[in-house]
Design a protein around this motif. Sequence first.
Motif, PDB file in Angstrom:
ATOM      1  N   GLN A 163       0.823  -1.207   0.000  1.00  0.00           N
ATOM      2  CA  GLN A 163       0.000   0.000   0.000  1.00  0.00           C
ATOM      3  C   GLN A 163       0.857   1.257   0.000  1.00  0.00           C
ATOM      4  O   GLN A 163       0.469   2.286  -0.569  1.00  0.00           O
ATOM      5  CB  GLN A 163      -0.936  -0.018   1.208  1.00  0.00           C
ATOM      6  CG  GLN A 163      -1.991  -1.106   1.119  1.00  0.00           C
ATOM      7  CD  GLN A 163      -2.858  -1.176   2.355  1.00  0.00           C
ATOM      8  OE1 GLN A 163      -3.113  -0.177   3.011  1.00  0.00           O
ATOM      9  NE2 GLN A 163      -3.328  -2.377   2.688  1.00  0.00           N
ATOM     10  N   ALA A 212       1.560   1.946  -3.482  1.00  0.00           N
ATOM     11  CA  ALA A 212       0.417   2.605  -4.124  1.00  0.00           C
ATOM     12  C   ALA A 212       0.391   4.097  -3.787  1.00  0.00           C
ATOM     13  O   ALA A 212       0.110   4.932  -4.659  1.00  0.00           O
ATOM     14  CB  ALA A 212      -0.886   1.935  -3.676  1.00  0.00           C
ATOM     15  N   MET A 213       0.682   4.442  -2.544  1.00  0.00           N
ATOM     16  CA  MET A 213       0.766   5.854  -2.158  1.00  0.00           C
ATOM     17  C   MET A 213       1.861   6.557  -2.943  1.00  0.00           C
ATOM     18  O   MET A 213       1.703   7.709  -3.373  1.00  0.00           O
ATOM     19  CB  MET A 213       1.043   5.956  -0.652  1.00  0.00           C
ATOM     20  CG  MET A 213      -0.106   5.475   0.218  1.00  0.00           C
ATOM     21  SD  MET A 213       0.376   5.197   1.945  1.00  0.00           S
ATOM     22  CE  MET A 213       0.911   6.818   2.439  1.00  0.00           C
ATOM     23  N   GLY A 267       0.758   7.248  -6.517  1.00  0.00           N
ATOM     24  CA  GLY A 267      -0.155   8.381  -6.532  1.00  0.00           C
ATOM     25  C   GLY A 267       0.580   9.713  -6.426  1.00  0.00           C
ATOM     26  O   GLY A 267       0.256  10.679  -7.129  1.00  0.00           O
ATOM     27  N   ILE A 311      -4.175  12.055  -1.474  1.00  0.00           N
ATOM     28  CA  ILE A 311      -3.603  10.941  -2.239  1.00  0.00           C
ATOM     29  C   ILE A 311      -3.384   9.740  -1.325  1.00  0.00           C
ATOM     30  O   ILE A 311      -3.730   8.601  -1.684  1.00  0.00           O
ATOM     31  CB  ILE A 311      -2.284  11.363  -2.891  1.00  0.00           C
ATOM     32  CG1 ILE A 311      -2.508  12.550  -3.841  1.00  0.00           C
ATOM     33  CG2 ILE A 311      -1.649  10.195  -3.639  1.00  0.00           C
ATOM     34  CD1 ILE A 311      -3.435  12.269  -4.983  1.00  0.00           C
ATOM     35  N   THR A 330      -5.454   6.076  -1.740  1.00  0.00           N
ATOM     36  CA  THR A 330      -4.710   4.946  -2.286  1.00  0.00           C
ATOM     37  C   THR A 330      -4.376   3.853  -1.271  1.00  0.00           C
ATOM     38  O   THR A 330      -4.038   2.742  -1.688  1.00  0.00           O
ATOM     39  CB  THR A 330      -3.389   5.432  -2.916  1.00  0.00           C
ATOM     40  OG1 THR A 330      -2.635   6.178  -1.938  1.00  0.00           O
ATOM     41  CG2 THR A 330      -3.664   6.329  -4.111  1.00  0.00           C
TER      42      THR A 330
END
Length: 350
Positions: A226, A229-230, A233, A293, A297
């Motif tokens: 994760q 994913a951050m 973004g 963001i 995300t």
Amino acid sequence: MSSTATDWLATQFNTASWTVNQVCIPILFFVGIIGWTLNTITFSRPSLRSNSCATYFHASSWANLCVLFWSPFIYAVGNWSGYRLPARSILFCKIRIYFITMFCHTSVAFLLLACGDRFMLCSRNANRRRLCHVRIAYKMIIITIIICALLPLYIPLKYNRLSVVSNLCIIDIDFLIFDITYKSTIWAIIPPSLMLTLGSLTIYSLKQNARQIANIRIQIHSKDRQLVAMLIGQITLYITTTWPYVAMMIYNVLTQNILPSHKSVTRNAIETFALSFSANFFLYLYNAISFLIYTLTAPSFRRELFLALVPRFIRQQFHNRIGATTTLQQAENRTGKVSYIRSRAQVMIE
């Protein structure tokens, strides 16, 4: 185009410029302050303090706060009060531009360090994975701040001219090409290239680690995924908000010899709006909305934020209410064994 239509179009762009300067920029600052506060609270949680990538995100939040103070805040105060200190003091103008540039570099550098951290975490080399440690992150943060403080030192020395339009300090004419090249390279070319390269390699490594190859598989936790994913973004947001400013900066260089009196009213209005929007608002969107963001995300970020903001007794009541209507619940007894309780009436935790 008739003069009436031209005047109407110029009026619309002038109104849009006023809206950006008087409304959007103050809102951007307040949104950034709220986001910084929530980022700081969340990244200070014990579960994230022990993560090197989250440490870089936390440091980037502080750099973003400094950018928001030196640019949108001072700009908004000057517009509201009518006393624009950067236009009245060339020394303060130099200091302001220096710190804006320095902290913009710092924020982006921390994002690059986070990219490198995630890439090394996915490596099959154990020595590289050991570099993903909070103690290493703190050392890299200190080194990065020193380097970013040294890079824009030419600004206090070479920003000696005053703009005819804004009365703000600008770069000396003999250093104009250097300034444009420097900002284009440091802001728009090198960081996005490195971000895209490291991000692509990280995603490739994650896919490779999802397969069993030669009985060797690197375990990547859900929270680490994760964080990637951050990171993606943030990279997308940075590239999106940087390039319009760079394009406007190049345009100003190409048209610097054309005096405003030689341009039409509509063209002057359009250029004023484009400069206000790209340089004073859109460029700093990256520094202001990082919290959004992260929230969109990463479920783990939302969970940590929930745990940080909601008192424990409220969370317990919420948990009991959810548990009372759940058909299949999981409870952990004192011995650490997991038991499954099928009940719609109550939750039993031994």
